[in-house]
Design a protein around this motif. Structure first.
Motif, PDB file in Angstrom:
ATOM      1  N   CYS A  27       0.849  -1.193   0.000  1.00 10.74           N
ATOM      2  CA  CYS A  27       0.000   0.000   0.000  1.00 10.74           C
ATOM      3  C   CYS A  27       0.883   1.240   0.000  1.00 10.74           C
ATOM      4  O   CYS A  27       2.092   1.148   0.156  1.00 10.74           O
ATOM      5  N   VAL A  54      -1.546  -4.142  -3.478  1.00 10.76           N
ATOM      6  CA  VAL A  54      -0.913  -3.990  -4.793  1.00 10.76           C
ATOM      7  C   VAL A  54       0.600  -3.865  -4.573  1.00 10.76           C
ATOM      8  O   VAL A  54       1.044  -3.035  -3.770  1.00 10.76           O
ATOM      9  N   LEU A  55       1.342  -4.675  -5.292  1.00 10.71           N
ATOM     10  CA  LEU A  55       2.780  -4.797  -5.050  1.00 10.71           C
ATOM     11  C   LEU A  55       3.564  -3.543  -5.454  1.00 10.71           C
ATOM     12  O   LEU A  55       3.367  -2.994  -6.540  1.00 10.71           O
ATOM     13  N   ASN A  56       4.461  -3.132  -4.574  1.00 14.34           N
ATOM     14  CA  ASN A  56       5.367  -2.003  -4.799  1.00 14.34           C
ATOM     15  C   ASN A  56       6.503  -2.460  -5.732  1.00 14.34           C
ATOM     16  O   ASN A  56       7.275  -3.352  -5.393  1.00 14.34           O
ATOM     17  N   LEU A  82      -3.072 -11.494  -4.945  1.00 13.65           N
ATOM     18  CA  LEU A  82      -1.904 -10.980  -5.655  1.00 13.65           C
ATOM     19  C   LEU A  82      -1.594 -11.824  -6.883  1.00 13.65           C
ATOM     20  O   LEU A  82      -1.540 -13.054  -6.803  1.00 13.65           O
ATOM     21  N   HIS A 116      -3.835 -18.951  -9.866  1.00 17.16           N
ATOM     22  CA  HIS A 116      -4.787 -17.910 -10.220  1.00 17.16           C
ATOM     23  C   HIS A 116      -5.533 -18.285 -11.488  1.00 17.16           C
ATOM     24  O   HIS A 116      -4.939 -18.779 -12.431  1.00 17.16           O
ATOM     25  N   ALA A 135       0.782  -6.808 -11.415  1.00 18.20           N
ATOM     26  CA  ALA A 135       0.108  -5.542 -11.146  1.00 18.20           C
ATOM     27  C   ALA A 135       0.983  -4.801 -10.137  1.00 18.20           C
ATOM     28  O   ALA A 135       1.161  -5.257  -9.019  1.00 18.20           O
ATOM     29  N   PHE A 136       1.546  -3.674 -10.557  1.00 14.64           N
ATOM     30  CA  PHE A 136       2.453  -2.934  -9.675  1.00 14.64           C
ATOM     31  C   PHE A 136       1.885  -1.578  -9.303  1.00 14.64           C
ATOM     32  O   PHE A 136       1.083  -0.999 -10.041  1.00 14.64           O
ATOM     33  N   ARG A 137       2.401  -1.051  -8.188  1.00 16.01           N
ATOM     34  CA  ARG A 137       2.267   0.383  -7.938  1.00 16.01           C
ATOM     35  C   ARG A 137       3.675   0.950  -7.820  1.00 16.01           C
ATOM     36  O   ARG A 137       4.632   0.244  -7.528  1.00 16.01           O
ATOM     37  N   GLU A 138       3.795   2.244  -8.102  1.00 18.11           N
ATOM     38  CA  GLU A 138       5.095   2.883  -7.947  1.00 18.11           C
ATOM     39  C   GLU A 138       5.290   3.230  -6.472  1.00 18.11           C
ATOM     40  O   GLU A 138       4.329   3.337  -5.714  1.00 18.11           O
ATOM     41  N   ASP A 139       6.544   3.439  -6.096  1.00 16.98           N
ATOM     42  CA  ASP A 139       6.873   3.690  -4.690  1.00 16.98           C
ATOM     43  C   ASP A 139       6.634   5.161  -4.328  1.00 16.98           C
ATOM     44  O   ASP A 139       7.578   5.896  -4.062  1.00 16.98           O
TER      45      ASP A 139
END
Lengths: 478, 95
Positions: free
Chosen positions: A25, A52-54, A280, B54, B61-65
């Motif tokens: 997060c 959601v993976l960083n 995930l 899955h 699926a990523f998010r930026e830091d």
């Protein structure tokens, strides 16, 4: 220690990553904020919130894997590790189990006992940290702070390849140095950024099969790790020699007593029922990603150490001191880039600079004498404008004022006197005042020359070129 | 398949469920029936098929830091059965 038994040690290290946000997060990972202020539905484990993976966590894991000679898995999967504990709001920890991101690595270490050894790294996986339990005084319960919950960790698991506390420490120090060099961990043991669990067992020397192991938990300094391992080895040997058997258990190290004690009650829960986390998606790492990270890796301590010796001609000890801390190495290199005399730069960085760091507790990138300023000073030593003695004074003045060496030398009139006429006058004066020493010298006691050199230097207030003084004195005396 | 009372008790303990004696027997029979039903899947030939974690054909699926606002201490604690000014309160944890 009884030599009939051989200790076998494997280590699990938890490395807290220095990302700005948590692993699943966008909450900040900053240390020391108001409890529970850095939380959101994801890290609080509220129903329906999705992780959601960083991306940076994956990038850092790849760095760690490459730096420890691991194979980076093209595909890895997150799994749930199920257990109940008040610092774990979801009732499971998101970790990796069957398909970790890195496997089959190694680090080379060297100790006096067994010389060079290659220590295998079984795996490195990504996971989330738990929250923190604060034990309130008096009656009542415990307090839970979830700011740390969901902070990214790498767990780095070694093979049981170590045979002494010395080897365990050598491995840990090397690993610690690498993650700090990579810039993925701040390396602070006291604050828990680098935590170690040790699996320790003993077996009769020559026996192939491992003995039953005890797991020593969360020991927060290199010294305590050594003490805990040594104590545990001794305890197990005595137990076996007295006819007892070691049981597999978790033990806590008591740093006050220097002993370990059984941590009963956690045993039954060791049934984690791992399964792939449906929240995930699987993670794939393309070869291009791995190669990009590889080209961006900084020069690692081992390579630096070799280069300092082979290319710069530094002694092994000096090279080791300079490469121990990446920031010190960078300071040294920045200085060297401006004044190409590796030995002189090395001497000053590990001498006066290191002394100042110890005295002031400052970080090397925060000191007033920048690499530029130090290089400016060293230039004046090498071109003989000042002696190394005067250089020490100038160094202190640079430290205090932040002015460059040339300005200080000019202002204080510290330039070395190389004009032989001026020195000759001083030499004559000293000779006139040192008749007894002159006679001693001429009668063969040539050691008094040093005294006379000292007198001339004193008369010049340290500014005369000592070599020139030496030559002139000899010429006049012989 | 044959679930024992001990197995049921073990699973119940892991899930922190407090079961009465007669429930153990009833649940052992229930779980037995469920497992036998699922066991049918073992009849399939799955040689050479990768385990499926899955069902969606997606990955990464990523998010930026980048830091995003948290909800803050007060909101975090609003549903807590017990809390003080900044922390959740839980029964004393002994180690």
């Amino acid at each position: 220690m009884s030599s009939l038994f051989e200790p076998v040690i494997g280590l699990e290290v938890h490395v807290q990553l220095t990302t700005d946000t948590k692993i699943f997060c966008g909450c900040s990972t900053e240390f020391g904020r108001t409890p529970n202020s850095q939380t959101c539905p994801v890290c609080l484990g509220l129903p329906g919130a999705l992780p959601v993976l960083n991306r940076q966590v994956v990038e850092n894991a790849i760095k760690a894997g490459l730096a420890t000679n691991c194979r980076i898995a093209p595909r890895s999967v997150f799994a749930r590790k199920n257990y109940f504990y008040p610092d774990l709001p979801k009732g499971y920890q998101i970790s990796q189990f069957e398909l970790p991101i890195c496997e089959h690595g190694w680090l080379d270490i060297e100790t006096e006992g067994r010389g060079p050894q290659r220590i295998g790294i079984t795996r490195i996986h990504m996971e989330e940290d738990a929250g923190k339990l604060l034990h309130a005084e008096g009656e009542g319960g415990s307090r839970v702070d979830l700011n740390r919950a969901c902070t990214p960790l790498l767990e780095i698991v070694s093979e049981p390849d170590m045979r002494s506390a010395d080897e365990a420490i050598a491995y840990l120090k090397k690993l610690h140095q690498i993650v700090v060099y990579l810039g993925i961990c701040d390396g602070n043991l006291e604050e828990g950024s680098f935590r170690c669990d040790a699996n320790v067992s003993v077996r009769p020397r020559g026996q192939e099969e491992f003995g039953t192991r005890a797991e020593l938990k969360n020991i927060n300094s290199f010294r305590f790790i050594r003490e805990a391992i040594d104590y545990e080895i001794e305890r197990q040997i005595e137990l076996i020699e007295d006819g007892g058997t070691v049981i597999q258990e978790t033990r806590l190290f008591d740093s006050d007593k220097g002993t370990t004690r059984s941590m009963r009650g956690k045993e039954e829960a060791h049934d984690y029922r791992y399964f792939p986390d449906p929240d995930l998606l699987p993670l794939t790492v393309a070869p291009e990603w791995v190669e990009r990270v590889r080209t961006e890796l900084p020069e690692l301590p081992e390579a630096k150490l070799a280069r300092y010796q082979q290319e710069l001609g530094l002694k092994p000890y000096d090279a080791e001191v300079l490469t121990a801390d990446r920031k010190v190495a960078e300071y040294f290199e920045a200085c060297l880039a401006r004044h190409d005399n590796p030995k002189l730069c090395a001497n000053w960085v590990q001498g006066d600079i290191q002394r100042k760091l110890n005295e002031t507790g400052l970080a090397v990138n925060a000191i007033p004498v920048t690499p530029e300023l130090l290089a400016g000073l060293l230039k004046r030593i090498d071109d003989k404008s000042i002696s190394s003695n005067i250089a020490k004074q100038v160094f202190e003045l640079i430290w205090e004022s932040g002015k460059d060496a040339d300005t200080i030398i000019e202002e204080k009139g510290l330039k070395q006197v190389t004009d032989s006429g001026a020195i000759e006058a001083l030499v004559d004066e000293v000779l006139a005042n040192c008749q007894p020493q002159v006679e001693q010298y001429r009668s063969g006691q040539t050691k008094v020359l040093g005294f006379m050199v000292g007198q001339v230097m004193k008369a010049s207030r340290g500014k005369a070129n000592p070599q020139l003084v030496n030559e002139l004195l000899r010429k006049k005396l012989d | 398949m044959s679930m024992t009372r001990e197995q049921v008790a073990h699973v119940a303990r892991l899930a922190r469920l407090d079961l009465a004696d007669n429930e153990l027997d009833r649940l052992a029979a229930d779980m037995d029936a469920i497992l036998s039903y699922v066991d049918k899947l073992n009849e399939l030939d799955i040689d050479g098929i990768e385990p499926t974690a899955h069902a969606v054909p997606m990955e990464n699926a990523f998010r930026e830091d980048r830091v995003r606002p948290s909800i803050g201490t007060e909101k975090a604690l609003v549903n807590a059965p017990a809390a003080d000014d900044s922390c959740f309160l839980v029964p004393k944890v002994i180690e």
